[in-house]
Design a protein around this motif. Structure first.
Motif: not given
Lengths: 116, 117
Positions: A41-42, B35, B45, B47, B91, B105, B107-109, A107, B39, B37
């Motif tokens: 799900l992101g 962007f 996370m 950039l 991401f 923002l 975000f995608g999955t 973050f 992780q 990112y």
């Protein structure tokens, strides 16, 4: 470097408990965010704040509330924790610029919350 | 509403090779930011790279570069000379320039990249 600190890396709570997740940033950022991250799900935005005592709902605010009494601190509150709130919670902060700019979000390490 | 799609849940690359991660998005706006990112397993996370939609030149940061195709609404990330430290969840994210100062923002999955030694 920007430092965003989340109070706990791991947290285990029981159903029905009131849960507080704390986030502190040290760069005087105006914007702060709470996301939850679930596999497949992101990241989904729960709430964000663009100033002290100001807040706006994100995409999935149900079951959550937030508090921003000081600029550097943004708290996420689970009023009555439920098992479907077991997740990874990420806090972020960013600078604010008029007109909306490409300021990146910074973050924290995340809090893995388990509700039993 | 804007959406971001990452169609590759997992990718794998050999060390020192090149890999491309895909991202498509949907928006009716003409000005926005994109962007990537990263992780890592430690979970913070960070950039990787940022692209302004009004700039035709593709952004580059050392071994990381993007292929930004505005008409196709595509924003892929290329990692050259892959290193073990590149192993992470990646991401893709979108920001509407007219979203105001709050910098929200979408975000995608995510794509989980494994780097094989």
């Amino acid at each position: 470097d920007v430092k965003v600190t989340q109070s706990s890396r791991y947290l285990v709570k029981r159903t029905g408990e009131k849960v507080f997740l704390e986030c502190v940033q040290d760069m005087d950022h105006e914007n702060m965010f709470w996301y939850r991250q679930d596999p497949g799900l992101g990241l989904r935005l729960i709430y964000f704040s663009y100033d002290v005592k100001m807040k706006e709902k994100g995409d999935i605010p149900e079951g959550y509330s937030v508090s921003r009494e000081k600029k550097e601190r943004f708290s996420l509150i689970l009023e009555s924790a439920s098992t479907n709130q077991t997740s990874m919670y990420l806090c972020a902060s960013s600078l604010s610029r008029p007109g909306g700019s490409g300021q990146p979000q910074h973050f924290g390490d995340g809090t893995r919350l388990s509700i039993l | 509403a804007q959406t971001v799609t990452q169609s590759q849940p997992e990718m794998s690359v050999q060390e020192a090779e090149t890999v491309t991660l895909s991202c498509t998005y949907d928006t009716s706006e003409s000005d926005y930011y994109l962007f990537w990112y990263k992780q890592p397993p430690s979970r913070q996370m960070i950039l990787v790279i940022r692209q302004e939609a009004y700039k035709q030149q593709n952004a580059t940061e050392n071994r990381f570069s993007v292929n930004f195709q505005k008409a196709a609404k595509s924003f892929s990330l290329k990692i050259s000379d892959s290193q073990l430290g590149d192993a992470a969840m990646y991401f893709c994210a979108f920001k509407d320039i007219y979203g105001g100062a709050t910098n929200k923002l979408i975000f995608g999955t995510g794509t989980l990249l494994a780097v094989q030694p």
